[in-house]
Design a protein around this motif. Structure first.
Motif, PDB file in Angstrom:
ATOM      1  N   SER A 134       2.321  16.617 -11.815  1.00  0.00           N
ATOM      2  CA  SER A 134       2.401  18.034 -11.443  1.00  0.00           C
ATOM      3  C   SER A 134       3.623  18.685 -12.073  1.00  0.00           C
ATOM      4  O   SER A 134       3.568  19.801 -12.567  1.00  0.00           O
ATOM      5  CB  SER A 134       2.425  18.206  -9.928  1.00  0.00           C
ATOM      6  OG  SER A 134       3.714  17.956  -9.453  1.00  0.00           O
ATOM      7  N   SER A 135       4.755  17.895 -12.085  1.00  0.00           N
ATOM      8  CA  SER A 135       5.959  18.487 -12.682  1.00  0.00           C
ATOM      9  C   SER A 135       5.768  18.631 -14.180  1.00  0.00           C
ATOM     10  O   SER A 135       6.260  19.575 -14.789  1.00  0.00           O
ATOM     11  CB  SER A 135       7.203  17.672 -12.354  1.00  0.00           C
ATOM     12  OG  SER A 135       7.063  16.377 -12.869  1.00  0.00           O
ATOM     13  N   ARG A 136       5.000  17.621 -14.746  1.00  0.00           N
ATOM     14  CA  ARG A 136       4.687  17.769 -16.167  1.00  0.00           C
ATOM     15  C   ARG A 136       3.855  19.022 -16.386  1.00  0.00           C
ATOM     16  O   ARG A 136       4.097  19.791 -17.329  1.00  0.00           O
ATOM     17  CB  ARG A 136       3.912  16.543 -16.657  1.00  0.00           C
ATOM     18  CG  ARG A 136       4.894  15.549 -17.230  1.00  0.00           C
ATOM     19  CD  ARG A 136       4.252  14.503 -18.117  1.00  0.00           C
ATOM     20  NE  ARG A 136       5.169  13.401 -18.207  1.00  0.00           N
ATOM     21  CZ  ARG A 136       4.866  12.130 -18.014  1.00  0.00           C
ATOM     22  NH1 ARG A 136       3.633  11.788 -17.730  1.00  0.00           N
ATOM     23  NH2 ARG A 136       5.776  11.199 -18.126  1.00  0.00           N
ATOM     24  N   GLY A 137       2.846  19.132 -15.465  1.00  0.00           N
ATOM     25  CA  GLY A 137       1.999  20.345 -15.538  1.00  0.00           C
ATOM     26  C   GLY A 137       2.860  21.585 -15.407  1.00  0.00           C
ATOM     27  O   GLY A 137       2.719  22.533 -16.174  1.00  0.00           O
ATOM     28  N   ASP A 138       3.796  21.469 -14.415  1.00  0.00           N
ATOM     29  CA  ASP A 138       4.709  22.599 -14.215  1.00  0.00           C
ATOM     30  C   ASP A 138       5.497  22.862 -15.480  1.00  0.00           C
ATOM     31  O   ASP A 138       5.673  24.008 -15.894  1.00  0.00           O
ATOM     32  CB  ASP A 138       5.700  22.305 -13.069  1.00  0.00           C
ATOM     33  CG  ASP A 138       5.058  22.575 -11.720  1.00  0.00           C
ATOM     34  OD1 ASP A 138       3.915  23.086 -11.726  1.00  0.00           O
ATOM     35  OD2 ASP A 138       5.677  22.268 -10.699  1.00  0.00           O
ATOM     36  N   GLY A 139       5.976  21.720 -16.045  1.00  0.00           N
ATOM     37  CA  GLY A 139       6.748  21.839 -17.286  1.00  0.00           C
ATOM     38  C   GLY A 139       5.936  22.535 -18.363  1.00  0.00           C
ATOM     39  O   GLY A 139       6.427  23.441 -19.044  1.00  0.00           O
ATOM     40  N   GLU A 170       0.837  -1.212   0.000  1.00  0.00           N
ATOM     41  CA  GLU A 170       0.000   0.000   0.000  1.00  0.00           C
ATOM     42  C   GLU A 170       0.871   1.261   0.000  1.00  0.00           C
ATOM     43  O   GLU A 170       0.646   2.193  -0.751  1.00  0.00           O
ATOM     44  CB  GLU A 170      -0.862  -0.024   1.268  1.00  0.00           C
ATOM     45  CG  GLU A 170      -2.094   0.841   1.197  1.00  0.00           C
ATOM     46  CD  GLU A 170      -2.959   0.493   0.019  1.00  0.00           C
ATOM     47  OE1 GLU A 170      -3.491   1.447  -0.573  1.00  0.00           O
ATOM     48  OE2 GLU A 170      -3.065  -0.711  -0.337  1.00  0.00           O
ATOM     49  N   LYS A 171       1.904   1.166   0.884  1.00  0.00           N
ATOM     50  CA  LYS A 171       2.813   2.303   0.992  1.00  0.00           C
ATOM     51  C   LYS A 171       3.485   2.565  -0.340  1.00  0.00           C
ATOM     52  O   LYS A 171       3.572   3.706  -0.815  1.00  0.00           O
ATOM     53  CB  LYS A 171       3.881   1.999   2.051  1.00  0.00           C
ATOM     54  CG  LYS A 171       3.920   3.053   3.158  1.00  0.00           C
ATOM     55  CD  LYS A 171       5.145   2.890   4.004  1.00  0.00           C
ATOM     56  CE  LYS A 171       4.781   2.308   5.364  1.00  0.00           C
ATOM     57  NZ  LYS A 171       5.955   1.889   6.145  1.00  0.00           N
ATOM     58  N   LEU A 172       3.972   1.438  -0.917  1.00  0.00           N
ATOM     59  CA  LEU A 172       4.656   1.570  -2.205  1.00  0.00           C
ATOM     60  C   LEU A 172       3.719   2.146  -3.249  1.00  0.00           C
ATOM     61  O   LEU A 172       4.106   3.019  -4.040  1.00  0.00           O
ATOM     62  CB  LEU A 172       5.191   0.216  -2.663  1.00  0.00           C
ATOM     63  CG  LEU A 172       6.465  -0.228  -1.935  1.00  0.00           C
ATOM     64  CD1 LEU A 172       6.798  -1.659  -2.278  1.00  0.00           C
ATOM     65  CD2 LEU A 172       7.630   0.683  -2.297  1.00  0.00           C
ATOM     66  N   LYS A 173       2.465   1.626  -3.200  1.00  0.00           N
ATOM     67  CA  LYS A 173       1.460   2.122  -4.159  1.00  0.00           C
ATOM     68  C   LYS A 173       1.257   3.610  -3.961  1.00  0.00           C
ATOM     69  O   LYS A 173       1.184   4.388  -4.925  1.00  0.00           O
ATOM     70  CB  LYS A 173       0.139   1.377  -3.936  1.00  0.00           C
ATOM     71  CG  LYS A 173      -0.102   0.285  -4.956  1.00  0.00           C
ATOM     72  CD  LYS A 173      -1.515  -0.219  -4.795  1.00  0.00           C
ATOM     73  CE  LYS A 173      -1.660  -1.570  -5.438  1.00  0.00           C
ATOM     74  NZ  LYS A 173      -2.864  -2.245  -4.976  1.00  0.00           N
ATOM     75  N   GLN A 174       1.155   3.952  -2.654  1.00  0.00           N
ATOM     76  CA  GLN A 174       0.952   5.360  -2.329  1.00  0.00           C
ATOM     77  C   GLN A 174       2.116   6.191  -2.864  1.00  0.00           C
ATOM     78  O   GLN A 174       1.926   7.235  -3.467  1.00  0.00           O
ATOM     79  CB  GLN A 174       0.842   5.522  -0.804  1.00  0.00           C
ATOM     80  CG  GLN A 174       0.309   6.865  -0.347  1.00  0.00           C
ATOM     81  CD  GLN A 174      -1.044   7.184  -0.970  1.00  0.00           C
ATOM     82  OE1 GLN A 174      -1.899   6.312  -1.042  1.00  0.00           O
ATOM     83  NE2 GLN A 174      -1.214   8.400  -1.489  1.00  0.00           N
ATOM     84  N   GLN A 175       3.319   5.605  -2.625  1.00  0.00           N
ATOM     85  CA  GLN A 175       4.528   6.301  -3.097  1.00  0.00           C
ATOM     86  C   GLN A 175       4.468   6.475  -4.605  1.00  0.00           C
ATOM     87  O   GLN A 175       4.785   7.536  -5.143  1.00  0.00           O
ATOM     88  CB  GLN A 175       5.774   5.511  -2.739  1.00  0.00           C
ATOM     89  CG  GLN A 175       6.309   5.855  -1.357  1.00  0.00           C
ATOM     90  CD  GLN A 175       7.585   5.122  -1.044  1.00  0.00           C
ATOM     91  OE1 GLN A 175       8.164   4.478  -1.919  1.00  0.00           O
ATOM     92  NE2 GLN A 175       8.004   5.197   0.205  1.00  0.00           N
ATOM     93  N   MET A 176       4.043   5.335  -5.254  1.00  0.00           N
ATOM     94  CA  MET A 176       3.964   5.383  -6.711  1.00  0.00           C
ATOM     95  C   MET A 176       2.968   6.446  -7.149  1.00  0.00           C
ATOM     96  O   MET A 176       3.236   7.225  -8.082  1.00  0.00           O
ATOM     97  CB  MET A 176       3.546   4.036  -7.255  1.00  0.00           C
ATOM     98  CG  MET A 176       4.212   3.746  -8.599  1.00  0.00           C
ATOM     99  SD  MET A 176       4.092   2.051  -9.017  1.00  0.00           S
ATOM    100  CE  MET A 176       2.471   2.027  -9.736  1.00  0.00           C
ATOM    101  N   LEU A 177       1.825   6.436  -6.427  1.00  0.00           N
ATOM    102  CA  LEU A 177       0.797   7.441  -6.753  1.00  0.00           C
ATOM    103  C   LEU A 177       1.351   8.839  -6.569  1.00  0.00           C
ATOM    104  O   LEU A 177       1.158   9.718  -7.411  1.00  0.00           O
ATOM    105  CB  LEU A 177      -0.430   7.245  -5.859  1.00  0.00           C
ATOM    106  CG  LEU A 177      -1.407   6.160  -6.318  1.00  0.00           C
ATOM    107  CD1 LEU A 177      -2.479   5.982  -5.263  1.00  0.00           C
ATOM    108  CD2 LEU A 177      -2.049   6.525  -7.655  1.00  0.00           C
TER     109      LEU A 177
END
Ligand code: ADP
Ligand code: MG
Length: 918
Positions: free
Chosen positions: A466-471, A451-458
């Motif tokens: 967001s960085s793409r959006g930022d980009g 779950e944690k990993l999934k969360q991390q992945m999410l």
């Protein structure tokens, strides 16, 4: 721990909701027929429950009929559970929660919250209560704490009494109904926050509200505790469908593992006590293990839709309820005993054990007796079961595979095993359960990790997005900046153009200024020429003045001489020693010719002077005209210069503003580019991270290229900008220089103007002088005219004088002849007479000379001879002072001179008269 266990069935209550708007509009049929309080007929089949609530039952009625009792039970130390089961939109949440803050429409949970405290307030004062509540939901077989969103996958453990509980879930102590409501509100809001589609989420998740009540009697230290589970189950439609289809759909299995497990557990429990109950199949059944067939007083609401549209679902729900109704629970009070009570219980148990041991001994004796007897009984003869006194140790095995030794009777699952074996098996089972729990824990841990990993992945995905959006934003910003920079470039271009124009303008103006300067120079040259000519004129004037001075001197000398002669003459006349010259006429003639020559010479000189004066006047006029022209040109130049100055000033201001604007733009551009660089760095680092994770080196190379391009673009842009700035600075410098030059030129112009003014004033003084001179010239002319008249008069007078002299001479000669004829011996007398005559003749001669001189120079008297001196010299009457004008004075002098001459001649004649008479 349990005191007096009481066995009872699960209470199943059926509630039908009214047809909803959509169903009415669709024209759905109203299926259920309510017969009595506990029966409902659907599709011709009647279903009997503990209670059936028709559609018009109020929330209060529902609560009072079933839930109220449960509150009392829980406060009495029992465990309680209320389920709501049914398809989505059948009224489960309406029944359990209702409208939370509406006193009429509120459901069971808010009413319980209120009721608990009402009961507590009415109870013994010596009782101390500790009420804790927890709120969690189960979705996809994961327990999510609704009071702490960080707890997303809680695990189920067993306490020391092997009762399962949710480990680590948040427990809130509450002391009033409001606090309970606050907790519910908080949980509900958290539930809303975490999900996107609440309707779907709530129809696929189970929400569990747990109220844990502990009470202690202050005096007796008697402790009671009760747990109340309030469960709003997920929509049952999938289960019913799978049930109807007889096959389990994968999706349903995944989504509602808990619900199918609940169905299985209830089926197992309903089938009978001998089958294995799969509580461990899901977390929900695990938690509610005690509620289903355990130590609990359980109530289940079966919520149904009355619509014909939901016919199948309703039927399956009713069947489920029917099955659940058969489950039996054994509820007991959860009493924590005091030491005394434990002691007493121990004694009791010991007593019991003793009697049981006695019984066993008795039975063993009996058994041995029977064995002995049985050895005498022939084989194949069976002992009737009812007669068996042999103690049977019966164990239930939870799966068929675990049955070790089967009896001959295969239909029976009862096996005979020894005590030792039983203990061994129980130990084994315990171990297995332990292992199972451990595995569960491990699974939980792994799940949490996953779950944690999934969360991390999410999170990473989100970060990436967001960085793409930022980009994208940065790209947009870059575009905008580029557009801005283009605009700025265009502006700079415009400014440069304007500057160029300005420079051209400036060049033109400076050229004009130069031209004007040249013109000024020319004018100054002309002026200098004029000045030179003026100087020449002045010199000439001074020369003439000198000449006139000399002449004056000469006149003065002559006059002095004349005066002297005159005085001599007068003395001679006074003395009566007048002697007339003998040969005067020839000398006088000579003198007159000399005088005439002089006069003509003076005439010609005067003429040339007049001509010269005219020329000078013309020149002066010309000079004036030219000066005026120059003045006009100068004023126009001044105007032009002031215009240019104003223009230059406005342009400089504009340039300054543009410069400022440019600076601002540059600054903003710099800051933005910095930001951009930062963002790109971030983006790059993120991308690199991502790439590093994924190990996609090729893609990384592909992405690096546009970055490099962008960087090179930026560098170029920067260079270009720097160049443009340098150019602007250069232009600024040039403009400054030009402005300096302009100011210098202006200064020069001012100087030239001042010079011009000076020259003008000089010119005006010269013209004044010229005027004076012309005036003098006029007077001169006038005098000349007068002199002419005088000349004529003098000529006439001279003529008369001449005639007179002739007469006088004739008279004298005749007298002389006569005297010589009459008195020839009177030589002495004639000798004196001769002497007198010669003296007179000499005097006359001199007089004539003087007269000639006077004739030629009298016109110059006006210049130099002061009237008063003349008057004093000539002893003229004071009436002459009355004539103010110089002309008159001149005239008067001439007149005076002639009068004096006449007087002189009159005197002479008078002197000579006796001579003539004689
Ligand atoms: P579920 O929780 O089973 O999905 P809800 O409790 O949300 O269903 O009920 C669906 C709708 O039906 C709600 O708008 C609710 O107000 C209404 N409703 C349910 N039961 C009743 C009832 N007994 N009387 C009036 N309206 C009801
Ligand atoms: Mg609901």
């Amino acid at each position: 721990m349990a005191d007096i266990p009481s066995e009872c069935n699960i209470k199943v209550l059926c509630r039908f909701r009214p047809l909803n708007q959509a169903e009415i509009l669709r024209g759905d049929l109203f299926l259920p027929k309510f017969t009595g309080d506990d029966t409902v007929v659907v599709g011709g089949k009647s279903y009997v429950f503990d209670r059936v609530f028709p559609t018009n039952t109020t929330q209060e009625q529902v609560y009072n009929t079933c839930a109220k009792q449960i509150v009392k039970d829980v406060l009495g130390g029992y465990n309680g559970t209320i389920f709501a089961y049914g398809q989505t939109s059948s009224g489960k949440t309406h029944t359990m929660e209702g409208k939370l803050h509406d006193p009429h429409q509120m459901g069971i949970i808010p009413r319980i919250a209120e009721d608990i405290f009402n009961h507590i307030f009415a109870m013994d004062e010596n009782l101390e209560f500790h009420i804790k509540v927890s709120y969690f939901e189960i979705y996809m077989d994961k327990i999510r704490d609704l009071l702490d969103v960080t707890k997303t996958n809680l695990s189920v453990h067993e306490d020391k009494n092997r009762v399962p509980y949710v480990k680590g879930c948040t427990e809130r102590f509450v002391s009033s109904p409001d606090e309970v409501m606050d907790v519910i509100d908080e949980g509900k809001s958290n539930r809303h926050v975490a999900v996107t589609n609440m309707n779907e989420h709530s129809s696929r998740s189970h929400s569990i509200f747990l109220i844990n009540i502990k009470q202690e009697h202050v005096e007796t230290e008697q402790k009671l505790c009760g747990k109340l589970y309030l469960v709003d189950l997920a929509g049952s439609e999938k289960v019913s469908k799978t049930g109807a289809a007889g096959a389990v759909l994968d999706e349903a299995k995944n989504i509602n593992k808990s619900l199918s497990a609940l169905g299985n557990v209830i089926s197992a429990l309903a089938e009978g006590t001998k089958t294995h109950v799969p509580y461990r199949d899901s977390k929900m059944t695990r938690i509610l293990q005690d509620s289903l067939g355990g130590n609990c007083r359980t109530t289940m609401f079966i919520c149904c839709s009355p619509s014909s549209y939901n016919d199948a679902e309703t039927k399956s729900t009713l069947m489920f309820g029917q099955r659940a109704k058969t489950i039996r629970n054994t509820a007991s009070i959860n009493l924590e005993l005091t030491a005394e009570q434990w002691k007493r219980k121990y004694e009791k148990e010991k007593e019991k054990n003793k009697t049981l041991k006695d019984t066993i001994q008795k039975l063993e004796a009996e058994l041995n007796r029977w064995r002995n007897v049985s050895s005498s009984i022939p084989a194949g003869e069976d002992v009737p079961e009812t007669e068996r006194t042999e103690p049977e140790i019966v164990t239930r095995f939870e799966s068929v595979e675990e049955r070790p030794i089967l009896d001959n009777d295969t239909s029976s699952i009862v096996v005979r095993i020894s005590e030792e074996e039983r203990q061994k098996y129980e130990e084994e089972i315990r171990k297995l359960y332990k292992q199972l729990d451990d595995k569960d824990d491990e699974i939980n841990l792994q799940c949490q990790l996953v779950e944690k990993l999934k969360q991390q992945m999410l999170d990473q995905d989100e970060l990436l997005a967001s960085s793409r959006g930022d980009g994208d934003k940065v790209q947009a910003e870059l575009g905008r900046l580029q557009v801005e920079s283009d605009c700025a470039k265009a502006e700079v271009k415009e400014v440069l153009q304007a500057l160029e124009e300005l420079a051209i303008n400036y060049d033109q103006k400076s050229q004009e200024v130069e031209e004007k300067g040249l013109q000024n120079q020319l004018l100054a040259d002309q002026l200098a020429q004029k000045m030179a000519s003026l100087m020449e004129l002045e010199a000439e004037l001074s020369r003439m003045q000198e000449v006139s001075g000399q002449q004056r001197k000469r006149i003065a000398d002559v006059l002095n001489g004349l005066m002297r002669d005159l005085s001599e003459f007068s003395t001679i006349v006074g003395n009566g020693e007048i002697k007339l010259p003998v040969e005067i006429s020839g000398a006088i003639e000579e003198e007159f010719t000399v005088a005439r020559l002089y006069i003509s010479k003076i005439k010609s000189e005067v003429k040339s002077m007049v001509k010269r004066c005219r020329q000078l006047e013309n020149m002066q006029l010309e000079c004036h005209r030219k000066m005026e022209e120059t003045g006009r040109e100068l004023s126009s130049c001044q105007l032009l210069i002031s215009q240019h100055e104003a223009k230059i000033r406005s342009l400089t201001e504009y340039m300054q503003s543009v410069e400022q604007k440019k600076r601002q733009l540059e600054e903003s551009h710099d800051s933005l580019s910095e930001e951009l660089a930062k963002l790109q760095d971030q983006d790059n680092s993120l991308l690199e991270e991502k790439e590093g994770e994924k190990g996609e080196t090729e893609e990384g190379n592909v992405k690096k290229v546009p970055r490099q391009q962008g960087e090179s673009h930026r560098g170029l842009h920067h260079k270009q900008l720097a160049r443009l700035r340098d150019e602007i600075n250069e232009k600024q410098r040039i403009i400054d220089e030009l402005t300096d030059r302009n100011s210098k030129l202006e200064l020069e112009l001012a100087q030239v103007r001042a010079d011009f003014e000076r020259l003008k004033s000089q010119d005006s003084t010269k013209s004044e002088r010229l005027e004076e001179l012309s005036f003098l010239h006029e007077r001169h002319e006038q005098t000349k005219q007068d002199l002419k008249g005088l000349e004529e008069t003098v000529a006439r007078e001279l003529q008369t004088l001449h005639n007179l002299r002739k007469l006088f001479v004739q008279d004298l000669t005749s007298r002389v002849k006569k005297s010589s004829e009459m008195e020839p011996d009177d030589s002495g007398g004639s000798c004196t007479q001769k002497q007198k005559i010669s003296f007179l003749e000499n005097n006359l001669d001199q007089l004539t000379k003087v007269h000639k001189q006077i004739d030629s120079f009298s016109f110059l008297f006006q210049f130099s001879l002061p009237v008063s001196s003349l008057i004093s010299v000539l002893s003229l009457p004071p009436s002459l002072f009355l004539f103010p004008s110089s002309w008159f004075v001149t005239m008067q002098i001439c007149v005076v001179s002639f009068q004096s001459w006449r007087n002189v001649f009159g005197l002479l004649l008078r002197e000579l008269r006796p001579w003539r008479l004689h």
